[in-house]
Design a protein around this motif. Sequence first.
Motif, PDB file in Angstrom:
ATOM      1  N   VAL A  94     -52.533  62.268  56.114  1.00 42.28           N
ATOM      2  CA  VAL A  94     -52.156  61.424  54.984  1.00 42.28           C
ATOM      3  C   VAL A  94     -53.138  60.278  54.771  1.00 42.28           C
ATOM      4  O   VAL A  94     -53.355  59.835  53.632  1.00 42.28           O
ATOM      5  CB  VAL A  94     -50.709  60.902  55.183  1.00 42.28           C
ATOM      6  CG1 VAL A  94     -50.627  59.937  56.354  1.00 42.28           C
ATOM      7  CG2 VAL A  94     -50.185  60.247  53.909  1.00 42.28           C
ATOM      8  N   ASP A  95     -53.757  59.771  55.845  1.00 43.61           N
ATOM      9  CA  ASP A  95     -54.721  58.680  55.681  1.00 43.61           C
ATOM     10  C   ASP A  95     -55.933  59.110  54.867  1.00 43.61           C
ATOM     11  O   ASP A  95     -56.558  58.287  54.197  1.00 43.61           O
ATOM     12  CB  ASP A  95     -55.175  58.151  57.043  1.00 43.61           C
ATOM     13  CG  ASP A  95     -54.071  57.374  57.746  1.00 43.61           C
ATOM     14  OD1 ASP A  95     -53.216  56.807  57.030  1.00 43.61           O
ATOM     15  OD2 ASP A  95     -54.056  57.343  58.980  1.00 43.61           O
ATOM     16  N   ALA A  96     -56.267  60.404  54.922  1.00 40.42           N
ATOM     17  CA  ALA A  96     -57.420  60.904  54.167  1.00 40.42           C
ATOM     18  C   ALA A  96     -57.153  60.921  52.664  1.00 40.42           C
ATOM     19  O   ALA A  96     -58.074  61.122  51.880  1.00 40.42           O
ATOM     20  CB  ALA A  96     -57.789  62.310  54.648  1.00 40.42           C
ATOM     21  N   LEU A  97     -55.894  60.689  52.252  1.00 37.05           N
ATOM     22  CA  LEU A  97     -55.578  60.667  50.829  1.00 37.05           C
ATOM     23  C   LEU A  97     -55.964  59.354  50.157  1.00 37.05           C
ATOM     24  O   LEU A  97     -55.938  59.257  48.930  1.00 37.05           O
ATOM     25  CB  LEU A  97     -54.072  60.900  50.617  1.00 37.05           C
ATOM     26  CG  LEU A  97     -53.520  62.256  51.079  1.00 37.05           C
ATOM     27  CD1 LEU A  97     -52.013  62.294  50.893  1.00 37.05           C
ATOM     28  CD2 LEU A  97     -54.174  63.392  50.315  1.00 37.05           C
ATOM     29  N   ARG A  98     -56.295  58.340  50.953  1.00 33.15           N
ATOM     30  CA  ARG A  98     -56.641  57.044  50.371  1.00 33.15           C
ATOM     31  C   ARG A  98     -57.877  57.195  49.491  1.00 33.15           C
ATOM     32  O   ARG A  98     -58.861  57.806  49.885  1.00 33.15           O
ATOM     33  CB  ARG A  98     -56.897  56.009  51.454  1.00 33.15           C
ATOM     34  CG  ARG A  98     -55.690  55.736  52.329  1.00 33.15           C
ATOM     35  CD  ARG A  98     -55.977  54.661  53.373  1.00 33.15           C
ATOM     36  NE  ARG A  98     -54.882  54.560  54.322  1.00 33.15           N
ATOM     37  CZ  ARG A  98     -53.761  53.880  54.109  1.00 33.15           C
ATOM     38  NH1 ARG A  98     -53.628  53.233  52.952  1.00 33.15           N
ATOM     39  NH2 ARG A  98     -52.811  53.835  54.996  1.00 33.15           N
TER      40      ARG A  98
ATOM     41  N   ILE B 216     -50.005  55.062  50.189  1.00 30.20           N
ATOM     42  CA  ILE B 216     -50.658  55.848  49.137  1.00 30.20           C
ATOM     43  C   ILE B 216     -49.926  55.559  47.828  1.00 30.20           C
ATOM     44  O   ILE B 216     -48.809  56.018  47.605  1.00 30.20           O
ATOM     45  CB  ILE B 216     -50.619  57.362  49.448  1.00 30.20           C
ATOM     46  CG1 ILE B 216     -51.133  57.638  50.875  1.00 30.20           C
ATOM     47  CG2 ILE B 216     -51.426  58.139  48.412  1.00 30.20           C
ATOM     48  CD1 ILE B 216     -52.534  57.175  51.132  1.00 30.20           C
ATOM     49  N   THR B 217     -50.539  54.776  46.957  1.00 31.85           N
ATOM     50  CA  THR B 217     -49.881  54.336  45.729  1.00 31.85           C
ATOM     51  C   THR B 217     -50.539  54.876  44.469  1.00 31.85           C
ATOM     52  O   THR B 217     -50.014  54.674  43.370  1.00 31.85           O
ATOM     53  CB  THR B 217     -49.857  52.802  45.664  1.00 31.85           C
ATOM     54  OG1 THR B 217     -51.200  52.311  45.766  1.00 31.85           O
ATOM     55  CG2 THR B 217     -49.035  52.226  46.817  1.00 31.85           C
ATOM     56  N   ALA B 218     -51.700  55.547  44.603  1.00 29.07           N
ATOM     57  CA  ALA B 218     -52.367  56.113  43.420  1.00 29.07           C
ATOM     58  C   ALA B 218     -51.732  57.466  43.118  1.00 29.07           C
ATOM     59  O   ALA B 218     -52.198  58.510  43.563  1.00 29.07           O
ATOM     60  CB  ALA B 218     -53.866  56.249  43.665  1.00 29.07           C
TER      61      ALA B 218
END
Length: 717
Positions: free
Chosen positions: A112-116, A137-139
């Motif tokens: 999930v951190d790679a989604l930033r 993750i807000t985008a």
Amino acid sequence: MAVAALHAAPATLRVVSDNNYPPYLFIGPDHQPRGYLVDEWKLWEQKTGIHVELVPTDWANAQHMLLDGQADVIDMLFRTPEREPLYDFSAPYAKVTVGIYVDTSISGIDDVDALRGFEVGVERGDACIEHLKQHGITALKLYRDYNAMIDAVHQRDVRILCMDDYPANYYLYKNSAGADFSHAFEFYSSEFHRGVRKGNLATLALVDNGMRLITSEERDALRRKWMGNPVNFTPYTQIFAYALAVAGAAGIALAIWVLALRRAVERRTKDLGFLAYHDPLTRLPNRALLVDRIDHAIRQREGARLALFLIGLDHFKRVNESVGHEVGDQLIKDMADRLSGIEQTHTVARLDGDILAVTLLGTLDTTAITAAAERMQRVIAKGFAWQGRNIFVSASIGISTWPHDGDDGATLLKHADAALGLAKREGRARFRFYSASLTSEAQGLLDLGEGLRRALQRDEFTLLYQPQVELRTGRVVGVEALLRWRSDTFGLVSPDRFIPYAEEAGLIGAIGDWVLQEACHRAAGWVRRGWSGLHMAVNLSPRQFGSVNLYEQVSDALGASGLPPQLLELEITEGSLLQHGPAVSDVLSRLRALGLSFAIDDFGTGYSSLAYLNRFPIQILKIDRSFLIGLPDDARAITLTSTIVAMARNMNMRVLAEGVENVAQWDFLRDAGCDCAQGWYIGPPMTVEQFETWMSRGAPFPPGDDFHPDTPGTSTP
């Protein structure tokens, strides 16, 4: 009990759910609802004799229908903290996994951190929204259903999707999109519940009792129909299967070896894909991924401004030469971890050797960018512990900003590199903007910051006090403490100039604590002097308001001064409530329990949310001075001011008007029902000596020509 519950049941039960969720519920080729739930609710209807009106609709609308009273039950509902206050839930009845699906043109997404830095497509109303936000993750981009999400990927509107695995597999295959996506990782798993509106336990019991009437054999038949039938071997095919198994026994070892080899190749391929976009040492994004993320942010217009910081560790070669490359690598990794903690960080990357990069995204002005660069230099300058000793390095930083310094990632990177080269040529351990004018402005802010750090030690801060008067009686009921900085270097510095920088640079805590202590001690002295009913109003900056130490700071100031808590009033802004509301609600309640009061400062200029006023313990509304301009002749000003006063009185709040400059404004506000006022007509901000003299003379207003400690329009907190 089940018979009694069904006897009292309604004639029709309205059930809503997602029409987009095979095999549970979906719209078939005949445009009719199909799936496990359709058959299950038919069985429920047969068992209970209650007609079921099953309404398949998009998931967000299904939730709205239930909460608006247009439905009785919602099916296939995940239980989450955000939904807990809205629904009562049945026991879970099925477990579902949720995955992240990625366009095959993108690699390196493994957690999930790679989604930033990427935008993620999600179905409206999906619990995945809540889970992503919990991970920062807000985008997010919201779509009506899974078909729309898959179409959006084909249109390059979004390239990453969060989808439940059951319907994802169905729609990817149906849309011939399976080859275009990879299942990057399993995000989370959850369980289906049936839900009702909070408190509607009778309906929930009715549903549960009816579901218990469905036999296990009937449920097995439903599962076989919708989840797949197991293969049933005839005696002949069983014999053939056994023979085939014997014939294949010799190939098992070969198959295992081939499988192991294939998995090794897949792992290696995934590693190579990851390394194409990531640094192998820190596992941070590399130059290519950094540029891609900047370009993506610019295309999506995420935030008002983007700042790119290119960070070079000064004389890093000496570290490698003195302690070895292995220690140098550990130092690089440690610095990368430190930079990842900088507020508003969008991406941290390693470009080459000792060069790291950070992008910040948001409503960034020069003050915020300068303070961020200072923080980066400070966190890097902290010692790196190795074998009982500390290794110290400094950093040079080059900064470029979008949209001023370029329209794409490659240009911004080139310009930040030019600014980094300038910082190194000028002596290292400093930062420079690509724009010379911004560098000059930043230098002024740095000088201001150095002065602020010395101001407390040199006793350069002072408080002025502006009286607050009850309009009906003319009695002085309180004062507002207004901070000023009288610097030997900068002269009289307006709070508008130094407070924003103090907040960004992390200095506001010490300054705010000094203001609280000084104001409380001064007010306590006035109580001992006999002015027992005089309230002290103290402004809290947004950063102070959001501090976890707020309760302790206030209670310490009260305890040290001996000021009765009911004489302290804390002023906060509407924006602070919106930004920090849920996090500090408990703190405000605890402070209110001590006896403090709270005022909303400059009411009407921000969000003016009645929901927030109702949710928090606010006693006073302060009407901003801009609303008084034109009173009592301007019809618009009359309407706005009268409306605020009437609203506050209906909510049992007191109203104080700021910026009263003449008797006409005084008379209008008094007749409109406003409780209190402050402004130059009553008295300007005064030093403690001037205020005490003014009070001793009977608090006349206007105070006379000999009271000019400040200039009009500078009574900024």
